[in-house]
Design a protein around this motif. Structure first.
Motif, mmCIF file in Angstrom:
data_model
loop_
_atom_site.group_PDB
_atom_site.id
_atom_site.type_symbol
_atom_site.label_atom_id
_atom_site.label_comp_id
_atom_site.label_asym_id
_atom_site.label_seq_id
_atom_site.Cartn_x
_atom_site.Cartn_y
_atom_site.Cartn_z
ATOM 1 N N MET A 37 62.919 36.026 32.534
ATOM 2 C CA MET A 37 63.296 35.882 31.125
ATOM 3 C C MET A 37 63.602 37.247 30.506
ATOM 4 S SD MET A 37 63.687 33.634 28.590
ATOM 5 C CE MET A 37 62.647 32.200 28.762
ATOM 6 N N THR A 38 62.780 38.248 30.800
ATOM 7 C CA THR A 38 63.011 39.571 30.219
ATOM 8 C C THR A 38 64.270 40.225 30.770
ATOM 9 O OG1 THR A 38 61.620 40.715 31.839
ATOM 10 C CG2 THR A 38 60.558 39.975 29.794
ATOM 11 N N LYS A 39 64.674 39.846 31.970
ATOM 12 C CA LYS A 39 65.902 40.393 32.549
ATOM 13 C C LYS A 39 67.139 39.661 32.046
ATOM 14 C CE LYS A 39 63.918 43.593 34.635
ATOM 15 N NZ LYS A 39 64.026 44.922 34.072
ATOM 16 N N MET A 40 67.007 38.360 31.790
ATOM 17 C CA MET A 40 68.146 37.584 31.286
ATOM 18 C C MET A 40 68.443 37.891 29.827
ATOM 19 S SD MET A 40 67.679 33.793 32.967
ATOM 20 C CE MET A 40 69.074 33.078 32.096
ATOM 21 N N TYR A 41 67.393 38.126 29.038
ATOM 22 C CA TYR A 41 67.535 38.345 27.602
ATOM 23 C C TYR A 41 66.871 39.673 27.249
ATOM 24 C CZ TYR A 41 68.790 33.476 27.812
ATOM 25 O OH TYR A 41 69.411 32.289 28.139
ATOM 26 N N LYS A 42 67.670 40.622 26.911
ATOM 27 C CA LYS A 42 67.193 41.986 26.668
ATOM 28 C C LYS A 42 66.555 42.146 25.292
ATOM 29 C CE LYS A 42 68.940 43.415 30.553
ATOM 30 N NZ LYS A 42 68.099 43.694 31.668
ATOM 31 N N GLY A 43 65.896 43.246 25.116
ATOM 32 C CA GLY A 43 65.355 43.620 23.811
ATOM 33 C C GLY A 43 64.047 42.933 23.468
ATOM 34 N N LYS A 44 63.715 43.048 22.203
ATOM 35 C CA LYS A 44 62.461 42.508 21.687
ATOM 36 C C LYS A 44 62.373 41.004 21.894
ATOM 37 C CE LYS A 44 59.953 42.196 17.317
ATOM 38 N NZ LYS A 44 59.999 42.532 15.889
ATOM 39 N N GLU A 45 63.481 40.287 21.635
ATOM 40 C CA GLU A 45 63.490 38.834 21.795
ATOM 41 C C GLU A 45 63.210 38.437 23.244
ATOM 42 O OE1 GLU A 45 65.987 40.410 20.188
ATOM 43 O OE2 GLU A 45 65.993 39.601 18.162
ATOM 44 N N GLY A 46 63.784 39.161 24.194
ATOM 45 C CA GLY A 46 63.562 38.882 25.607
ATOM 46 C C GLY A 46 62.124 39.107 26.027
ATOM 47 N N LYS A 47 61.512 40.155 25.488
ATOM 48 C CA LYS A 47 60.107 40.425 25.810
ATOM 49 C C LYS A 47 59.193 39.347 25.242
ATOM 50 C CE LYS A 47 60.736 45.384 26.175
ATOM 51 N NZ LYS A 47 60.539 46.683 25.565
ATOM 52 N N ILE A 48 59.468 38.933 24.012
ATOM 53 C CA ILE A 48 58.666 37.865 23.410
ATOM 54 C C ILE A 48 58.855 36.566 24.182
ATOM 55 C CG2 ILE A 48 58.407 36.427 21.346
ATOM 56 C CD1 ILE A 48 59.135 38.994 19.717
ATOM 57 N N ALA A 49 60.097 36.246 24.509
ATOM 58 C CA ALA A 49 60.382 35.024 25.266
ATOM 59 C C ALA A 49 59.751 35.081 26.659
ATOM 60 C CB ALA A 49 61.889 34.809 25.379
ATOM 61 N N GLY A 50 59.731 36.252 27.280
ATOM 62 C CA GLY A 50 59.088 36.408 28.586
ATOM 63 C C GLY A 50 57.595 36.130 28.515
ATOM 64 N N PHE A 51 56.960 36.624 27.471
ATOM 65 C CA PHE A 51 55.532 36.370 27.273
ATOM 66 C C PHE A 51 55.277 34.881 27.039
ATOM 67 C CE2 PHE A 51 51.853 35.959 24.412
ATOM 68 C CZ PHE A 51 50.870 36.469 25.240
ATOM 69 N N ILE A 52 56.084 34.273 26.179
ATOM 70 C CA ILE A 52 55.931 32.841 25.906
ATOM 71 C C ILE A 52 56.169 32.033 27.172
ATOM 72 C CG2 ILE A 52 56.956 30.879 24.664
ATOM 73 C CD1 ILE A 52 57.407 32.879 22.316
ATOM 74 N N SER A 53 57.171 32.406 27.946
ATOM 75 C CA SER A 53 57.461 31.713 29.199
ATOM 76 C C SER A 53 56.283 31.813 30.161
ATOM 77 C CB SER A 53 58.721 32.303 29.845
ATOM 78 O OG SER A 53 59.002 31.663 31.054
ATOM 79 N N PHE A 54 55.697 32.996 30.264
ATOM 80 C CA PHE A 54 54.533 33.177 31.131
ATOM 81 C C PHE A 54 53.387 32.266 30.706
ATOM 82 C CE2 PHE A 54 50.365 35.087 31.791
ATOM 83 C CZ PHE A 54 50.355 35.184 33.180
#
Length: 88
Positions: A37-54
């Motif tokens: 998720m963090t690689k597909m969507y960059k920036g702050k939004e990608g990091k938040i989405a990566g955490f939520i996905s985890f």
């Protein structure tokens, strides 16, 4: 097929993989999905989405299409927000 729709297809496939109801797989898949998720969507939004996905994937009953929701946010909701900023 342009990049936007390739990402949508990948999001749907990744969400389908995440729906596999097998706890040992979830333990493996949760950090992988967060990383992807963090690689597909960059920036702050990608990091938040990566955490939520985890978090969503590590739980025993994961049924939220996190990747697809992030695609909609990025290409539908956020696009409208950016268009509004440009017009004003």
């Amino acid at each position: 097929m342009n990049e936007k729709y390739k990402k949508l297809l990948a999001s749907i496939v990744l969400d389908a993989i995440g729906f596999i109801p097998f706890l040992p797989f979830d333990i493996f898949w949760a950090p992988v999905s967060g990383y992807i998720m963090t690689k597909m969507y960059k920036g702050k939004e990608g990091k938040i989405a990566g955490f939520i996905s985890f978090i969503e994937e590590i739980l025993p009953f994961d049924f939220i299409p996190t990747f697809t929701i992030m695609w909609v946010y990025s290409y539908v909701i956020n696009k409208r927000k950016n268009e509004t900023l440009i017009e004003n």
